[in-house]
Design an enzyme around this catalytic site. Structure first.
Site, PDB file in Angstrom:
ATOM      1  N   HIS A 145     -50.185  -3.175 -18.468  1.00 56.31           N
ATOM      2  CA  HIS A 145     -50.091  -2.028 -17.572  1.00 56.31           C
ATOM      3  C   HIS A 145     -49.766  -0.767 -18.360  1.00 56.31           C
ATOM      4  CE1 HIS A 145     -50.358  -5.156 -14.740  1.00 56.31           C
ATOM      5  NE2 HIS A 145     -50.058  -4.434 -13.700  1.00 56.31           N
ATOM      6  N   LYS A 561     -45.655   0.965  -2.445  1.00 52.53           N
ATOM      7  CA  LYS A 561     -46.517   2.122  -2.215  1.00 52.53           C
ATOM      8  C   LYS A 561     -47.055   2.127  -0.786  1.00 52.53           C
ATOM      9  CE  LYS A 561     -50.794   4.203  -3.951  1.00 52.53           C
ATOM     10  NZ  LYS A 561     -51.814   3.619  -3.044  1.00 52.53           N
TER      11      LYS A 561
END
Length: 917
Positions: A145, A561
């Site tokens: 990531h 999120k």
């Protein structure tokens, strides 16, 4: 601050200051000192946010405004390196504390010694400990990531600085100062910013760096420590078999990353295979240096000599080794033959070991011979430790997980079903179509390029298995799984590529399909999906070929999120519990894979405390967990901290299973879970109202954070969005969190909590606060939820966030949304303090509070530099032809210096905050 820590920080930062003055001149050095002093003045007021229009703030603005781009870059570089050095010193202090704890009889909290002592003290029976240890499996998974902003060259210089300090033993004399200055010079002259785009191959190399630096050695040292503590507390228990392994997504995670190809995955698998074989070879070479004892006049001599002669007849090239050592040094001669065969294994040449088990057999013989010599210490430290490493890493190194988005597999399955002339609509009809195709021969490969690309990924996985064994790659993670048919799609594609094949009228699978539930809706629906699969006789028969084992992955960052911090944490807790119940109902061996980020707003924070607080996180003691971004270097740069990380993971699982329910009032949990559901619902609605339903919020996000800069510089190989330049839902969770962290809002880590706590108290009247306090005191899950939020609120800085909000146009939009955020921040702080009974944030966590207080005046100048030059960069971007289109890659030459400066500020703020995405 500890005196030794203070001394090291002062010493290194003083040498940095001297290097800045020497390399960049007194003007830059003076600018750095002026910014540092003004930043401290701004922070010294009782309410620093109230000094926005005051003299100190205007002085800061003037100091920044006078700097050219080149001067500002040097200033930003200095502040960024300051945090590199402070972080290095803090890491060294942590290692000193760990060593001090090791010398204490009770060990450090959450150490193996402390936990096994507590198990014995609490009367946990040996049978329960043995049962859990026998079923445990813990696997950290390294991912690529894009949140690790630190270059390998910078990391290497820091490691050299650390080794120089180790050698000095606290005596900072002139010789040490000269050595330090040499590495400081290298550090200062090294560009922190990568000039080119990070490729998957570079990420793969970076992952191998940590495997080779610390992780391979952990297998032996950690297991010896675990075995010793089991024996100390439970002397009659047999030694547990190693339950540790390591995985990786690096080079195989193609979810929205067009740069990860089948060739990339094959290369990653081959490189990590060569890496672990080199490690074994190097370990044997080191053994040569100290296994100098002759094997003479010993019962084992004849058998070892016969075995060596047999090896030399089979492999004539090894006959040359007879002249290298003294005639009686048979151990050395055997090691040379083993090394030769390992080298042939690397080359896949004649003489290679057919499998890891063959090498293991030879290590076992060598261990037994040395132990009988008698040389038990050499046996343990040499071939004994290597045996443990081999059990953990095999000949493949780290097991590679393939990951793809369900949208890609669904489209490929659609085409296959269409060519077979079968219904492909969602639901039972689609699953029935797939069932028919599973028992038919694969179709001719005349598919579209998109479908062929997906099928090639499966073929790459199959090739890795053929070359390196099934352990090298057998998991297929399916992102955004939303229905049972998504899993059947993967089975269909696996059938087309030979990973699922018929045997005697039954289907045999060579891969484990791991559905990944990420959004709140998918987390809620996940247990129903798994029940539908488990209830299906054909799926159960296929699962039987995988030892009736099912793994499910939970997405932490996308759920935050999607619905905010509170709702995501509750959805994850609830999903873990319900998934475990479904698996138990159908008699399935079950494991959870936790997709946690480094930051609290991506499910991070202290992973071991989160697991400890959630008894359903590791069913049967089985746990896989991602290690992402900057977390990898924080946890695996040094052997002591890497070992401590594993200790905390293992002890958190032991604690969650064997001690958790001894600490809580089990009768109150159902009531508290109902209250948590209330809090999650109100928090989710409030968060979504702001993020997805507030007019102008997207514009606020794009202007009040450096998201456009983050998308442009692309810290990793993966684009910031899955599907191009769509709305917020297309944006990955990592840049979403990274952007809010850079601007010091940290909004995803707490927004909605204050509203939920406030509404709960109003709904429950005078007893509302008492209920919250009882949950905080008696329920580890809720305590952890509030504690993590408290950390995030303490790191949030609305004084700095307001500088970013001032960049928003029209100004009224920025002021309106910032006021809303400010109100919820104040409400959240008040709610957390009322719930915990504290007078101020981090009241009982003095080390963290002091660290934030000391770091702020050094992070603030980087934020000022970023906001000042971000505005200029955006003006230039708007003036370019084709402005408004998402860009990536290298900037135009005329803007390269400005973008370079901004990249330094991004890294510096990340290092100062010790958290990115």
């Amino acid at each position: 601050m500890n005196e030794q820590l203070r001394h090291e920080v002062r010493f290194l930062t003083t040498r940095l200051g001297a290097m800045v003055r020497e390399q960049s001149g007194p003007a830059v050095f003076s600018a750095i000192e002026a910014l540092r002093k003004v930043a401290k003045q701004v922070r010294q007021g009782p309410d620093h946010a109230g000094t926005r229009q005051g003299v100190p703030l205007r002085a800061m603005e003037r100091s920044v405004g006078r700097l050219s781009v080149e001067e500002a870059a040097a200033v930003a570089h200095a502040f960024s390196l300051f945090f590199h050095l402070v972080n290095l010193c803090e890491e060294r202090e942590r290692i000193r504390r760990l060593r001090a704890h090791e010398r204490q009889a009770g060990g450090a909290p959450m150490s193996l010694r402390h936990t096994f002592s507590e198990l014995r003290r609490q009367g946990v029976p040996p049978a329960a400990v043995k049962s859990l240890l026998d079923s445990m499996h813990i696997e950290p998974v390294l991912t690529a990531h894009p949140t690790e902003a630190k270059r390998r060259s910078v990391l290497n210089h820091l490691l050299r600085l650390g080794r120089t300090l180790d050698a000095a033993c606290g005596d900072m004399n002139e010789a040490v100062e000269r050595d330090i200055d040499a590495w400081m010079e290298a550090l200062w002259l090294t560009d922190e910013v990568r000039e080119g785009i990070v490729t998957p191959e570079m990420e793969s190399e970076n992952a191998r760096f940590f495997l080779e630096r610390t992780i391979y050695d952990l297998a032996g040292t950690f297991w010896e420590k675990l075995s010793a503590e089991v024996t100390r507390s439970y002397p009659r228990l047999p030694q547990p078999a190693p339950f540790l392994s390591f995985g990786s997504w690096v080079g195989t995670d193609r979810d929205g990353n067009p740069f990860v190809t089948p060739a990339t995955s094959l290369d990653a698998a081959e490189k990590v295979r060569l890496s672990i074989l080199r490690y074994y070879c190097d370990a044997c070479r080191r053994m040569l240096g100290w296994v100098s004892l002759p094997c003479r006049d010993h019962p084992s001599e004849a058998s070892l000599r016969r075995e060596i002669m047999r090896d030399m007849r089979r492999f004539p090239a090894t006959q040359a080794f007879a002249a290298l050592d003294q005639p009686g040094e048979l151990f050395r001669r055997k090691l040379r033959i083993m090394m030769w065969r390992l080298e042939r294994t690397m080359e896949r040449a004649p003489g290679a070991y057919a499998a890891a088990e063959d090498f293991a057999g030879e290590l076992r013989k060598l261990t037994n011979l040395l132990a009988d010599y008698p040389s038990p210490r050499m046996a343990r430290l040499g071939p004994g430790r290597l045996q443990l490493a081999l059990q953990v890493f095999g000949f493949h190194g780290a097991s590679l997980d393939f990951r793809t988005h369900s949208q890609a597999t669904r489209a490929a399955a659609d085409e296959i079903l269409g060519k077979a002339g079968l219904p492909l609509q969602p639901g039972e009809a689609r699953i029935a179509s797939i069932r028919r195709v599973l028992f038919q021969p694969p179709l001719p490969p005349d598919f579209s390029s998109g479908t062929l690309r997906v099928l090639e990924e499966f073929r790459a996985l199959r090739t890795i298995q053929a070359r390196n064994g099934e352990a090298a790659a057998h998991r297929y993670v399916l992102s955004m799984t939303s229905c049972a048919a998504d899993v059947w799609d993967v089975l269909l594609l696996a059938r087309q590529t030979g990973l699922v094949e018929p045997r005697r009228g039954r289907l045999h699978s060579h891969l484990d399909i791991i559905p990944l539930f990420e959004t709140l809706d998918d987390l809620d629906g996940g247990p129903r999906i798994m029940e539908e699969l488990f209830a299906d006789p054909l799926y159960r028969r296929i699962l039987h070929t995988r030892d009736d084992f099912q793994e499910v992955m939970l997405g932490y960052s996308d759920s935050v999120k999607d619905g905010g911090y509170v709702a995501a944490n509750w959805a994850l807790f609830h999903a873990q519990k319900r998934l475990g119940e479904v698996a138990e109902k159908y008699g399935i061996r079950f494991s959870l894979f936790h997709g946690k980020g480094g930051t609290i707003d991506r499910g991070g924070g202290q992973s071991h405390r989160s697991i400890q607080a959630q008894p359903f996180a590791a069913p049967g003691g089985r746990l896989r967990i991602t290690e992402q971004g900057e977390v990898v270097s924080l946890k695996y740069s040094t052997p002591a901290i890497a070992e401590r990380n594993l200790e905390q993971l293992v002890t958190s699982v032991l604690d969650a299973h064997l001690l958790h329910f001894r600490r809580i009032e089990a009768a109150r949990i159902p009531e508290w879970e109902g209250y948590a559901n209330e809090l999650a619902a109100s928090s989710r609605d409030f968060y979504r109202k702001l993020v997805y339903n507030t007019p102008g919020f997207v514009e606020y996000f794009r202007q009040a954070t450096p998201i456009d800069l983050i998308e442009q510089i692309r810290l990793g190989s993966r684009p910031a969005r899955r599907w191009g330049a769509g709305d917020l839902r297309d944006l990955r969770a990592i840049p979403w969190v990274f952007a809010w962290t850079q601007s010091r809002h940290l909004l995803p880590a707490w927004f909605g909590l204050g509203h939920a706590l406030d509404k709960f108290q109003r709904d429950h009247g005078p007893h509302g606060l008492d209920i919250l306090r009882s949950m905080h005191e008696g329920w580890p899950f809720f305590f952890n939820l509030i504690n993590n939020a408290e950390h995030s609120l303490a790191k949030t800085d609305l004084y700095i966030a307001s500088l970013y909000a001032a960049l928003v146009r029209p100004r009224e939009l920025g002021r309106r949304i910032f006021r809303h955020i400010e109100e919820e921040y104040n409400r959240s702080v008040r709610g957390v303090l009322e719930t915990s009974g504290s007078a101020k944030l981090l009241e009982g966590q003095h080390v963290l509070a002091e660290s934030i207080r000391l770091r702020n005046p050094y992070v603030d100048p980087l934020n000022f530099l970023q906001t000042r030059f971000l505005e200029r960069w955006r003006r230039r971007e708007r003036q370019k032809p084709g402005a408004g289109k998402q860009k990536s890659g290298r900037p135009e030459t005329k803007d390269s210096a400005l973008l370079h400066l901004l990249q330094i500020t991004v890294g510096g703020i990340a290092f100062g905050m010790k958290s990115t995405g």
